[in-house]
Design a protein around this motif. Structure first.
Motif, PDB file in Angstrom:
ATOM      1  N   ALA A 159       0.815  -1.221   0.000  1.00  0.00           N
ATOM      2  CA  ALA A 159       0.000   0.000   0.000  1.00  0.00           C
ATOM      3  C   ALA A 159       0.848   1.270   0.000  1.00  0.00           C
ATOM      4  O   ALA A 159       0.561   2.224  -0.719  1.00  0.00           O
ATOM      5  N   GLU A 160       1.938   1.278   0.786  1.00  0.00           N
ATOM      6  CA  GLU A 160       2.710   2.526   0.905  1.00  0.00           C
ATOM      7  C   GLU A 160       3.486   2.817  -0.383  1.00  0.00           C
ATOM      8  O   GLU A 160       3.975   3.918  -0.581  1.00  0.00           O
ATOM      9  N   GLN A 161       3.582   1.826  -1.243  1.00  0.00           N
ATOM     10  CA  GLN A 161       4.287   2.042  -2.509  1.00  0.00           C
ATOM     11  C   GLN A 161       3.352   2.506  -3.628  1.00  0.00           C
ATOM     12  O   GLN A 161       3.788   2.806  -4.728  1.00  0.00           O
ATOM     13  N   VAL A 162       2.061   2.502  -3.351  1.00  0.00           N
ATOM     14  CA  VAL A 162       1.117   2.937  -4.374  1.00  0.00           C
ATOM     15  C   VAL A 162       0.845   4.419  -4.174  1.00  0.00           C
ATOM     16  O   VAL A 162       0.114   4.820  -3.292  1.00  0.00           O
ATOM     17  N   ARG A 163       1.499   5.243  -4.971  1.00  0.00           N
ATOM     18  CA  ARG A 163       1.403   6.675  -4.715  1.00  0.00           C
ATOM     19  C   ARG A 163       0.602   7.387  -5.808  1.00  0.00           C
ATOM     20  O   ARG A 163      -0.218   8.224  -5.542  1.00  0.00           O
ATOM     21  N   LEU A 164       0.876   7.053  -7.063  1.00  0.00           N
ATOM     22  CA  LEU A 164       0.200   7.739  -8.169  1.00  0.00           C
ATOM     23  C   LEU A 164      -0.538   6.718  -9.010  1.00  0.00           C
ATOM     24  O   LEU A 164       0.049   5.739  -9.447  1.00  0.00           O
ATOM     25  N   VAL A 165      -1.813   6.949  -9.213  1.00  0.00           N
ATOM     26  CA  VAL A 165      -2.583   6.038 -10.064  1.00  0.00           C
ATOM     27  C   VAL A 165      -3.191   6.846 -11.208  1.00  0.00           C
ATOM     28  O   VAL A 165      -3.872   7.853 -10.987  1.00  0.00           O
ATOM     29  N   PHE A 166      -2.894   6.419 -12.419  1.00  0.00           N
ATOM     30  CA  PHE A 166      -3.499   7.039 -13.602  1.00  0.00           C
ATOM     31  C   PHE A 166      -4.452   6.040 -14.243  1.00  0.00           C
ATOM     32  O   PHE A 166      -4.101   4.870 -14.437  1.00  0.00           O
ATOM     33  N   VAL A 167      -5.664   6.486 -14.559  1.00  0.00           N
ATOM     34  CA  VAL A 167      -6.553   5.669 -15.379  1.00  0.00           C
ATOM     35  C   VAL A 167      -6.763   6.435 -16.682  1.00  0.00           C
ATOM     36  O   VAL A 167      -7.240   7.575 -16.670  1.00  0.00           O
ATOM     37  N   ASN A 168      -6.334   5.837 -17.758  1.00  0.00           N
ATOM     38  CA  ASN A 168      -6.347   6.504 -19.070  1.00  0.00           C
ATOM     39  C   ASN A 168      -5.673   7.880 -19.010  1.00  0.00           C
ATOM     40  O   ASN A 168      -6.169   8.850 -19.570  1.00  0.00           O
ATOM     41  N   GLY A 169      -4.580   7.941 -18.272  1.00  0.00           N
ATOM     42  CA  GLY A 169      -3.807   9.171 -18.236  1.00  0.00           C
ATOM     43  C   GLY A 169      -4.323  10.236 -17.290  1.00  0.00           C
ATOM     44  O   GLY A 169      -3.753  11.322 -17.215  1.00  0.00           O
ATOM     45  N   ARG A 170      -5.403   9.933 -16.574  1.00  0.00           N
ATOM     46  CA  ARG A 170      -5.903  10.905 -15.599  1.00  0.00           C
ATOM     47  C   ARG A 170      -5.731  10.341 -14.202  1.00  0.00           C
ATOM     48  O   ARG A 170      -5.892   9.141 -13.989  1.00  0.00           O
ATOM     49  N   HIS A 171      -5.441  11.223 -13.272  1.00  0.00           N
ATOM     50  CA  HIS A 171      -5.319  10.776 -11.892  1.00  0.00           C
ATOM     51  C   HIS A 171      -6.618  10.158 -11.422  1.00  0.00           C
ATOM     52  O   HIS A 171      -7.701  10.665 -11.718  1.00  0.00           O
ATOM     53  N   ALA A 172      -6.501   9.066 -10.684  1.00  0.00           N
ATOM     54  CA  ALA A 172      -7.707   8.405 -10.197  1.00  0.00           C
ATOM     55  C   ALA A 172      -7.543   8.059  -8.726  1.00  0.00           C
ATOM     56  O   ALA A 172      -6.443   7.757  -8.260  1.00  0.00           O
ATOM     57  N   SER A 173      -8.660   8.120  -8.003  1.00  0.00           N
ATOM     58  CA  SER A 173      -8.637   7.762  -6.582  1.00  0.00           C
ATOM     59  C   SER A 173      -8.775   6.248  -6.454  1.00  0.00           C
ATOM     60  O   SER A 173      -9.048   5.547  -7.425  1.00  0.00           O
ATOM     61  N   ARG A 174      -8.614   5.763  -5.240  1.00  0.00           N
ATOM     62  CA  ARG A 174      -8.759   4.328  -4.985  1.00  0.00           C
ATOM     63  C   ARG A 174     -10.185   3.850  -5.278  1.00  0.00           C
ATOM     64  O   ARG A 174     -10.420   2.712  -5.625  1.00  0.00           O
ATOM     65  N   GLU A 175     -11.152   4.760  -5.109  1.00  0.00           N
ATOM     66  CA  GLU A 175     -12.557   4.362  -5.270  1.00  0.00           C
ATOM     67  C   GLU A 175     -12.988   4.337  -6.737  1.00  0.00           C
ATOM     68  O   GLU A 175     -14.097   3.895  -7.050  1.00  0.00           O
ATOM     69  N   HIS A 176     -12.154   4.825  -7.599  1.00  0.00           N
ATOM     70  CA  HIS A 176     -12.506   4.933  -9.008  1.00  0.00           C
ATOM     71  C   HIS A 176     -12.930   3.570  -9.585  1.00  0.00           C
ATOM     72  O   HIS A 176     -12.225   2.578  -9.443  1.00  0.00           O
ATOM     73  N   ILE A 177     -14.094   3.541 -10.238  1.00  0.00           N
ATOM     74  CA  ILE A 177     -14.599   2.288 -10.814  1.00  0.00           C
ATOM     75  C   ILE A 177     -14.132   2.156 -12.264  1.00  0.00           C
ATOM     76  O   ILE A 177     -14.274   3.085 -13.069  1.00  0.00           O
ATOM     77  N   LEU A 178     -13.563   1.004 -12.579  1.00  0.00           N
ATOM     78  CA  LEU A 178     -12.948   0.818 -13.893  1.00  0.00           C
ATOM     79  C   LEU A 178     -13.937   0.338 -14.949  1.00  0.00           C
ATOM     80  O   LEU A 178     -14.945  -0.296 -14.635  1.00  0.00           O
ATOM     81  N   ASN A 179     -13.610   0.665 -16.177  1.00  0.00           N
ATOM     82  CA  ASN A 179     -14.406   0.231 -17.330  1.00  0.00           C
ATOM     83  C   ASN A 179     -13.579  -0.707 -18.204  1.00  0.00           C
ATOM     84  O   ASN A 179     -12.341  -0.673 -18.147  1.00  0.00           O
ATOM     85  N   PRO A 180     -14.262  -1.512 -19.019  1.00  0.00           N
ATOM     86  CA  PRO A 180     -13.520  -2.419 -19.905  1.00  0.00           C
ATOM     87  C   PRO A 180     -12.510  -1.650 -20.761  1.00  0.00           C
ATOM     88  O   PRO A 180     -12.826  -0.571 -21.268  1.00  0.00           O
ATOM     89  N   GLY A 181     -11.320  -2.211 -20.892  1.00  0.00           N
ATOM     90  CA  GLY A 181     -10.314  -1.598 -21.751  1.00  0.00           C
ATOM     91  C   GLY A 181      -9.539  -0.450 -21.122  1.00  0.00           C
ATOM     92  O   GLY A 181      -8.656   0.122 -21.759  1.00  0.00           O
ATOM     93  N   ASP A 182      -9.855  -0.120 -19.871  1.00  0.00           N
ATOM     94  CA  ASP A 182      -9.132   0.979 -19.223  1.00  0.00           C
ATOM     95  C   ASP A 182      -7.639   0.671 -19.138  1.00  0.00           C
ATOM     96  O   ASP A 182      -7.235  -0.485 -18.970  1.00  0.00           O
ATOM     97  N   ARG A 183      -6.843   1.743 -19.198  1.00  0.00           N
ATOM     98  CA  ARG A 183      -5.393   1.605 -19.032  1.00  0.00           C
ATOM     99  C   ARG A 183      -5.053   2.153 -17.654  1.00  0.00           C
ATOM    100  O   ARG A 183      -5.265   3.338 -17.376  1.00  0.00           O
ATOM    101  N   VAL A 184      -4.556   1.298 -16.772  1.00  0.00           N
ATOM    102  CA  VAL A 184      -4.267   1.694 -15.394  1.00  0.00           C
ATOM    103  C   VAL A 184      -2.756   1.718 -15.186  1.00  0.00           C
ATOM    104  O   VAL A 184      -2.081   0.709 -15.405  1.00  0.00           O
ATOM    105  N   GLY A 185      -2.221   2.866 -14.817  1.00  0.00           N
ATOM    106  CA  GLY A 185      -0.786   2.991 -14.563  1.00  0.00           C
ATOM    107  C   GLY A 185      -0.555   3.310 -13.094  1.00  0.00           C
ATOM    108  O   GLY A 185      -1.181   4.224 -12.563  1.00  0.00           O
ATOM    109  N   ILE A 186       0.316   2.561 -12.445  1.00  0.00           N
ATOM    110  CA  ILE A 186       0.537   2.772 -11.005  1.00  0.00           C
ATOM    111  C   ILE A 186       2.021   3.000 -10.729  1.00  0.00           C
ATOM    112  O   ILE A 186       2.885   2.240 -11.194  1.00  0.00           O
TER     113      ILE A 186
END
Ligand code: SF4
Lengths: 576, 77
Positions: free
Chosen positions: B43-70
């Motif tokens: 958990a402490e290593q997860v600092r920045l999350v991008f979903v399709n290039g936009r910052h996303a919170s932990r609660e963000h709900i994903l859609n098919p084909g999403d690109r998730v970068g952590i």
């Protein structure tokens, strides 16, 4: 630290003087910009005898404060025609502080073509004929001078580009290993040094004592907390040492803000091949060094030693911006080729950002194909030899664009935009437009709040909040530059309640004064006001605080454009 | 649904064990937090999350084909 050292490059003489009281609490950029304003006629030709080079350690340089050994070099810029402060690591800042030199002012210029070497010790200043050094690369100069004057002396020098007085020319500084890996790169200051026929300066602090703070105990108390602050923050304590700044290749690419093919899109499909992760892997495999400081006393250590395929040293100070400029911007996806160009730039003495952007413009203009790494290396090499094509590239992106009849020239005040697309990282875009320096990410690194989410969270793709982000960072950065602190201290400082207070406390203990946080911020604001005033007197207007029209185009993947109004931009550095 | 996962810097090793490299089959309504759990990221290593290039919170709900970068904590400039 209290003397001003004036060096007359025409008469080859020097004198020391006491600074006026109003300069007492100015250092680094605050001091270089003040002296440029006071002494350089704003309308002078930057290569004329009227221009001066001011070299100043920061207010905290020479002390035990971690990361306080950064150097400011100022002048009227031959590239932008405005004021310039170029900030660099290396050994010179701390040595000047120990020599008790608050600033060096290089004045006038000689008539003949003979170059000199300036040797500064506690016993004074010597001019030594330097014809034997002329034509040498910066590596050769530093090796020669370390042999002659002893290892670990501070060296600031110019390569063949500075001798040719090209507007992309840098002043390179010896790093602690004697490589020319640190640069006062931006703004063509190497050309000013070349115009004064100074090939190199050697700064030797042998026999000098450490800098003694006015309040020693208080100082060492805060300095300890300060070092701890820097090493305990996850970005400055872990991320930067482990991957250097190159880690940003993947971050900025993922965020859709990495300018690709001369700012056509925000993603490079080959980013992985030039990534910080790959760099770290190659360094390990080839026996390089993952983390190194650019000066003694750096506890963050974002630099490295990158070795070539044969395991031989190739380059250091191999930064994200350089990788981007020769990489994604030019569609080159070969880290070794980019490292070679970084090395060439350090050796020839040109700014890696303006040179890399110029190479992309050469591709835009059809001189070589997109992605042609051999052609790119060849062009950079030509800067050394004085080949007319090399002179074009060595004068930077704006000049190259004009020479080749190109209509997409990403510059502000003729200085090339760095590695973050202003449409998709709007906080830093505002800085590009409004800083008195010309497009410069370090002047107000909005990437912090926009992408890295340090010091706040402001949407990178929307205008809201980004004028303030840039404004506040520009002021804070001017303070760090005055103190001689590396800008990467901003990561922990922005995320901590006491960080800025520690800087204030260190300044107070160092000089035995009682500045408040507001007094210290005022140093930053005054610096910016001074720089703006110089630019106005040099002929700049608010119309120069704009991005080129090419940024009105949409940028994928986020489908964003540059949408700030003129009024919004004009309000950024308006301190009322 | 299938999503694309990109792990960077010190999180790279956690990519191992994905069925097809870089892709992950997850139930509908999967959130960023679920991904962190599925991949057992510290958990402490997860600092920045991008979903399709936009910052996303932990609660963000994903859609098919999403690109998730952590990313872990990283920076530069
Ligand atoms: S963090 Fe990097 S730029 Fe800053 S002082 Fe250390 S090596 Fe130099």
């Amino acid at each position: 630290m209290n003397k001003i050292l004036r060096i007359d490059t025409k008469q080859k003489g020097f004198s020391y003087s006491e600074p006026e009281t109003r300069l007492a609490l100015m250092g680094g950029r605050a001091l270089t910009s003040r002296i440029v304003m006071d002494e350089v006629p704003p309308t002078c030709h930057p290569l004329s005898a009227d221009n001066k080079i001011i070299i100043a350690p920061g207010l905290l340089s020479g002390t035990t404060a971690a990361n306080s050994g950064r150097l400011s070099i100022g002048a009227k810029s031959p590239l932008t025609g405005g004021i310039k402060e170029s900030n660099a690591g290396g050994l010179v800042s701390q040595k000047l502080a120990r020599l008790g030199i608050k600033a060096i002012i290089l004045e006038d210029k000689p008539e003949g073509d003979d170059y000199s070497l300036i040797h500064i010790t506690k016993d004074g200043v010597k001019f030594i004929p330097a014809d034997d050094l002329v034509g040498m690369t910066n590596s050769e100069v530093i090796t020669t001078l370390w042999e002659r004057f002893g290892e670990k002396v501070g060296v600031a020098c110019i390569g063949p580009a500075g001798e040719q007085r090209l507007t992309g020319a840098s002043i390179q500084l010896a790093d602690p290993k004697g490589n020319p890996g640190r640069a006062a790169g931006r703004g063509g200051l190497g050309a000013v040094m070349g115009s004064k026929k100074i090939k190199a300066m050697v700064i030797d602090d042998a026999g000098c004592e450490r800098v003694k703070p006015a309040n020693k105990e208080a100082f060492s108390g805060v300095a300890k907390k300060w070092a701890k602050l820097l090493t305990s923050h996850p970005v400055s304590g872990q991320g930067l040492p482990a991957f250097g700044t190159a880690i940003l290749v993947n971050v900025v690419n993922e965020a859709g803000g990495m300018p690709t093919k001369n700012f056509r899109t925000g993603r490079f499909d080959k980013a992985e091949n030039i990534s910080g992760e790959l760099m770290a892997e190659l360094i390990e495999k080839r026996g390089g060094i993952i983390k190194e400081g650019c000066h003694p006393g750096c506890v963050i250590k974002c630099s490295q030693a990158y070795h070539d395929k044969n395991g031989d040293y190739l380059t250091s100070g191999f930064e994200y911006e350089t990788i981007w400029a020769f990489g994604a911007h030019c569609l080159i996806d070969d880290l070794d080729a980019i490292a070679e160009m970084d090395r060439l730039c350090d050796d020839i003495g040109v700014d890696t950002i303006d040179t890399g952007v110029a190479i992309g413009i050469a591709m835009e203009g059809g001189l070589i194909e997109w992605g042609d790494k051999a052609g790119a290396i060849d062009l950079v090499n030509k800067i050394r030899t004085g080949d007319p094509m090399g002179k074009i590239i060595g004068n930077g992106a704006a000049f190259t664009g004009q020479a080749l009849g190109v209509d997409r020239i990403p510059v502000v005040k003729k200085q090339a935009l760095p590695a973050y697309d202003p449409r998709a990282v709007k906080g830093v875009g505002v800085t590009y437009a409004t800083t008195p320096m010309g497009a410069d990410h370090t002047a107000g690194y909005g990437v912090c709040q926009n992408i890295l989410k340090v010091g706040g969270d402001v949407d990178a793709l929307k205008k809201e909040g980004n004028i303030d982000v840039s404004k506040n960072l520009q002021v804070a950065t001017a303070v760090l530059d005055a103190a001689g602190l590396c800008i990467f201290v901003a990561f922990p400082v922005l995320d901590s309640e006491d960080g800025f207070g520690m800087i204030v406390d260190m300044l107070n203990a160092r000089y035995g004064v009682n500045l408040t946080a507001d007094d210290v911020l005022a140093i930053g604001i005054n610096t910016l006001e001074t720089e703006k005033a110089f630019n106005r007197a040099a002929g700049f207007t608010k119309h120069d605080d704009r991005l080129p029209a090419m940024f009105k185009e949409n940028l994928e993947p986020h489908n964003v454009t540059w949408d700030f109004t003129d009024e919004e931009l004009d309000s950024t550095l308006n301190f009322g | 649904m299938e999503i694309e996962i990109k792990l960077f810097a010190t999180l790279r090793p956690y990519l191992k064990g994905l069925s097809r490299e870089g892709h992950l089959d997850v139930p509908d309504e999967t959130t960023v937090a679920d991904i962190v759990e599925i991949l057992q990221l510290p958990a402490e290593q997860v600092r920045l999350v991008f979903v399709n290039g936009r910052h996303a919170s932990r609660e963000h709900i994903l859609n098919p084909g999403d690109r998730v970068g952590i990313f872990p904590p990283v920076g530069g400039g």
